[in-house]
Motif scaffolding. Structure first.
Motif, PDB file in Angstrom:
ATOM      1  N   MET A   1      24.981  49.653  46.851  1.00  0.00           N
ATOM      2  CA  MET A   1      24.756  48.748  45.733  1.00  0.00           C
ATOM      3  C   MET A   1      25.893  47.730  45.750  1.00  0.00           C
ATOM      4  SD  MET A   1      23.538  51.294  42.669  1.00  0.00           S
ATOM      5  CE  MET A   1      22.472  50.080  41.856  1.00  0.00           C
ATOM      6  N   GLY A   2      25.559  46.502  45.427  1.00  0.00           N
ATOM      7  CA  GLY A   2      26.602  45.497  45.527  1.00  0.00           C
ATOM      8  C   GLY A   2      26.359  44.284  44.657  1.00  0.00           C
ATOM      9  N   TRP A   3      27.377  43.434  44.663  1.00  0.00           N
ATOM     10  CA  TRP A   3      27.316  42.175  43.943  1.00  0.00           C
ATOM     11  C   TRP A   3      27.607  41.032  44.910  1.00  0.00           C
ATOM     12  CZ3 TRP A   3      25.684  41.702  39.016  1.00  0.00           C
ATOM     13  CH2 TRP A   3      25.640  42.876  38.245  1.00  0.00           C
ATOM     14  N   TYR A   4      26.829  39.989  44.794  1.00  0.00           N
ATOM     15  CA  TYR A   4      27.001  38.768  45.556  1.00  0.00           C
ATOM     16  C   TYR A   4      27.074  37.618  44.554  1.00  0.00           C
ATOM     17  CZ  TYR A   4      25.567  41.439  49.672  1.00  0.00           C
ATOM     18  OH  TYR A   4      25.495  42.362  50.690  1.00  0.00           O
ATOM     19  N   ARG A   5      27.569  36.486  45.021  1.00  0.00           N
ATOM     20  CA  ARG A   5      27.599  35.318  44.148  1.00  0.00           C
ATOM     21  C   ARG A   5      27.303  34.058  44.932  1.00  0.00           C
ATOM     22  NH1 ARG A   5      34.114  35.243  42.768  1.00  0.00           N
ATOM     23  NH2 ARG A   5      34.838  34.491  44.813  1.00  0.00           N
ATOM     24  N   GLN A   6      26.800  33.073  44.212  1.00  0.00           N
ATOM     25  CA  GLN A   6      26.495  31.792  44.823  1.00  0.00           C
ATOM     26  C   GLN A   6      26.919  30.680  43.886  1.00  0.00           C
ATOM     27  OE1 GLN A   6      22.394  31.282  46.081  1.00  0.00           O
ATOM     28  NE2 GLN A   6      22.987  29.683  47.511  1.00  0.00           N
ATOM     29  N   ALA A   7      27.870  29.898  44.351  1.00  0.00           N
ATOM     30  CA  ALA A   7      28.338  28.747  43.599  1.00  0.00           C
ATOM     31  C   ALA A   7      27.522  27.519  44.002  1.00  0.00           C
ATOM     32  CB  ALA A   7      29.820  28.511  43.869  1.00  0.00           C
ATOM     33  N   PRO A   8      27.467  26.500  43.144  1.00  0.00           N
ATOM     34  CA  PRO A   8      26.688  25.299  43.475  1.00  0.00           C
ATOM     35  C   PRO A   8      27.110  24.691  44.810  1.00  0.00           C
ATOM     36  CG  PRO A   8      27.346  25.253  41.184  1.00  0.00           C
ATOM     37  CD  PRO A   8      28.049  26.428  41.803  1.00  0.00           C
ATOM     38  N   GLY A   9      26.146  24.434  45.671  1.00  0.00           N
ATOM     39  CA  GLY A   9      26.422  23.817  46.956  1.00  0.00           C
ATOM     40  C   GLY A   9      26.993  24.744  48.002  1.00  0.00           C
ATOM     41  N   LYS A  10      27.084  26.030  47.678  1.00  0.00           N
ATOM     42  CA  LYS A  10      27.652  26.991  48.626  1.00  0.00           C
ATOM     43  C   LYS A  10      26.648  28.086  48.941  1.00  0.00           C
ATOM     44  CE  LYS A  10      32.496  26.311  47.345  1.00  0.00           C
ATOM     45  NZ  LYS A  10      33.767  26.989  46.965  1.00  0.00           N
ATOM     46  N   GLN A  11      26.911  28.793  50.033  1.00  0.00           N
ATOM     47  CA  GLN A  11      26.054  29.905  50.402  1.00  0.00           C
ATOM     48  C   GLN A  11      26.380  31.140  49.563  1.00  0.00           C
ATOM     49  OE1 GLN A  11      26.575  30.388  54.676  1.00  0.00           O
ATOM     50  NE2 GLN A  11      24.783  29.132  55.069  1.00  0.00           N
ATOM     51  N   ARG A  12      25.402  32.007  49.457  1.00  0.00           N
ATOM     52  CA  ARG A  12      25.630  33.263  48.758  1.00  0.00           C
ATOM     53  C   ARG A  12      26.628  34.098  49.558  1.00  0.00           C
ATOM     54  NH1 ARG A  12      20.489  36.501  46.439  1.00  0.00           N
ATOM     55  NH2 ARG A  12      20.161  34.344  45.729  1.00  0.00           N
ATOM     56  N   GLU A  13      27.581  34.707  48.862  1.00  0.00           N
ATOM     57  CA  GLU A  13      28.607  35.486  49.533  1.00  0.00           C
ATOM     58  C   GLU A  13      28.765  36.849  48.880  1.00  0.00           C
ATOM     59  OE1 GLU A  13      32.406  33.516  49.153  1.00  0.00           O
ATOM     60  OE2 GLU A  13      32.454  33.737  46.975  1.00  0.00           O
TER      61      GLU A  13
ATOM     62  N   VAL B   1      30.597  39.804  47.158  1.00  0.00           N
ATOM     63  CA  VAL B   1      31.740  39.993  46.269  1.00  0.00           C
ATOM     64  C   VAL B   1      32.283  41.401  46.447  1.00  0.00           C
ATOM     65  CG1 VAL B   1      32.526  40.052  43.879  1.00  0.00           C
ATOM     66  CG2 VAL B   1      30.836  38.342  44.600  1.00  0.00           C
ATOM     67  N   ALA B   2      31.409  42.392  46.306  1.00  0.00           N
ATOM     68  CA  ALA B   2      31.815  43.786  46.432  1.00  0.00           C
ATOM     69  C   ALA B   2      30.589  44.638  46.678  1.00  0.00           C
ATOM     70  CB  ALA B   2      32.545  44.265  45.180  1.00  0.00           C
ATOM     71  N   VAL B   3      30.790  45.725  47.400  1.00  0.00           N
ATOM     72  CA  VAL B   3      29.711  46.670  47.659  1.00  0.00           C
ATOM     73  C   VAL B   3      30.265  48.073  47.557  1.00  0.00           C
ATOM     74  CG1 VAL B   3      30.052  46.672  50.158  1.00  0.00           C
ATOM     75  CG2 VAL B   3      27.800  47.236  49.204  1.00  0.00           C
ATOM     76  N   ILE B   4      29.423  49.001  47.107  1.00  0.00           N
ATOM     77  CA  ILE B   4      29.836  50.397  46.971  1.00  0.00           C
ATOM     78  C   ILE B   4      28.743  51.283  47.560  1.00  0.00           C
ATOM     79  CG2 ILE B   4      28.931  50.495  44.599  1.00  0.00           C
ATOM     80  CD1 ILE B   4      31.253  52.483  43.987  1.00  0.00           C
ATOM     81  N   SER B   5      29.151  52.234  48.370  1.00  0.00           N
ATOM     82  CA  SER B   5      28.199  53.159  48.965  1.00  0.00           C
ATOM     83  C   SER B   5      27.847  54.263  47.978  1.00  0.00           C
ATOM     84  CB  SER B   5      28.789  53.766  50.235  1.00  0.00           C
ATOM     85  OG  SER B   5      29.819  54.679  49.896  1.00  0.00           O
ATOM     86  N   ARG B   6      26.872  55.049  48.325  1.00  0.00           N
ATOM     87  CA  ARG B   6      26.471  56.147  47.456  1.00  0.00           C
ATOM     88  C   ARG B   6      27.634  57.138  47.260  1.00  0.00           C
ATOM     89  NH1 ARG B   6      22.108  57.987  45.115  1.00  0.00           N
ATOM     90  NH2 ARG B   6      21.911  60.227  44.688  1.00  0.00           N
ATOM     91  N   GLY B   7      28.437  57.263  48.277  1.00  0.00           N
ATOM     92  CA  GLY B   7      29.566  58.178  48.200  1.00  0.00           C
ATOM     93  C   GLY B   7      30.797  57.588  47.540  1.00  0.00           C
ATOM     94  N   GLY B   8      30.711  56.296  47.162  1.00  0.00           N
ATOM     95  CA  GLY B   8      31.825  55.686  46.443  1.00  0.00           C
ATOM     96  C   GLY B   8      32.764  54.842  47.282  1.00  0.00           C
ATOM     97  N   ARG B   9      32.462  54.652  48.543  1.00  0.00           N
ATOM     98  CA  ARG B   9      33.315  53.802  49.362  1.00  0.00           C
ATOM     99  C   ARG B   9      33.078  52.341  48.978  1.00  0.00           C
ATOM    100  NH1 ARG B   9      32.049  54.243  55.476  1.00  0.00           N
ATOM    101  NH2 ARG B   9      30.226  53.078  54.760  1.00  0.00           N
TER     102      ARG B   9
ATOM    103  N   ARG C   1      41.498  42.176  41.570  1.00  0.00           N
ATOM    104  CA  ARG C   1      41.046  41.613  40.285  1.00  0.00           C
ATOM    105  C   ARG C   1      39.712  42.203  39.842  1.00  0.00           C
ATOM    106  NH1 ARG C   1      39.723  36.399  39.952  1.00  0.00           N
ATOM    107  NH2 ARG C   1      39.101  36.212  42.134  1.00  0.00           N
ATOM    108  N   PHE C   2      38.833  42.487  40.803  1.00  0.00           N
ATOM    109  CA  PHE C   2      37.507  43.011  40.485  1.00  0.00           C
ATOM    110  C   PHE C   2      37.430  44.477  40.887  1.00  0.00           C
ATOM    111  CE2 PHE C   2      34.921  38.785  40.926  1.00  0.00           C
ATOM    112  CZ  PHE C   2      35.805  38.165  40.051  1.00  0.00           C
ATOM    113  N   THR C   3      36.637  45.236  40.136  1.00  0.00           N
ATOM    114  CA  THR C   3      36.405  46.638  40.443  1.00  0.00           C
ATOM    115  C   THR C   3      34.916  46.934  40.327  1.00  0.00           C
ATOM    116  OG1 THR C   3      38.573  47.271  39.567  1.00  0.00           O
ATOM    117  CG2 THR C   3      36.940  49.022  39.864  1.00  0.00           C
ATOM    118  N   ILE C   4      34.356  47.471  41.406  1.00  0.00           N
ATOM    119  CA  ILE C   4      32.953  47.844  41.402  1.00  0.00           C
ATOM    120  C   ILE C   4      32.835  49.348  41.187  1.00  0.00           C
ATOM    121  CG2 ILE C   4      32.830  48.152  43.919  1.00  0.00           C
ATOM    122  CD1 ILE C   4      29.972  46.982  43.782  1.00  0.00           C
TER     123      ILE C   4
END
Length: 121
Positions: free
Chosen positions: A33-45, A47-55, A65-68
Motif C-alpha cells: 500500500m502506498g502514497w503517490y503525488r502529482q504536482a501541476p506540470g509534473k509526473q506522478r511520483e 511518496v511512500a510505500v509499506i509492505s504487508r509486513g511493515g517494511r 518528515r512523513f510516516t506511512i
C-alpha cells in the motif's frame, strides 16, 4: 477493489496533515500500500510505500518528515505529514495491490481518487 482517500486540505508551511485511505471490495489480501503525488506540470511520483509486513520505503524528499502506516485488519493506510513545505503541494493518491476474489483469486492494482494537499507560505 476501491480505494477511498481522505484528509487533504490547506495548511501553512511547517504544519501537519494526516491522509487516510481505506480499501473495500472483494479483497483476499493486500500486498503493498502506498502514497503517490502529482504536482501541476509534473509526473506522478512515489511518496511512500509499506509492505504487508511493515517494511517502508520513502522518497528522499520526505524522509524524516512523513510516516506511512497501515492496519491490515482494516485494509487502511495512512500518511502522517509533518513539517510541510510548499514543494509538498500536490494531489496525493493512494495505491494498493494484491489479490481479490473468493475461491478464485485475481491480482489487482487500484488507485484512490486523489486528495489535494496545499501548503501555503
Amino acid at each position: 477493489v476501491q480505494l477511498q482517500a481522505s484528509g487533504g486540505g490547506l495548511v501553512q508551511v511547517g504544519g501537519s496533515l494526516r491522509l487516510s485511505c481505506a480499501a473495500s471490495g472483494s479483497i483476499f489480501i493486500i500486498n503493498d500500500m502506498g502514497w503517490y503525488r502529482q504536482a501541476p506540470g509534473k509526473q506522478r511520483e512515489l511518496v511512500a510505500v509499506i509492505s504487508r509486513g511493515g517494511r517502508t520505503t520513502y522518497a528522499d524528499s520526505v524522509k524524516g518528515r512523513f510516516t506511512i502506516s497501515r492496519d491490515n485488519a482494516k485494509n487502511t493506510v495512512s500518511l502522517q505529514m509533518n513539517s510541510l513545505k510548499p514543494d509538498d503541494t500536490a494531489v496525493y493518491y493512494c495505491n494498493a495491490d494484491g489479490l481479490r476474489g473468493a475461491g478464485s483469486y485475481q491480482p489487482f492494482g487500484s488507485w484512490g481518487q486523489g486528495t489535494q494537499v496545499t501548503v501555503s507560505s
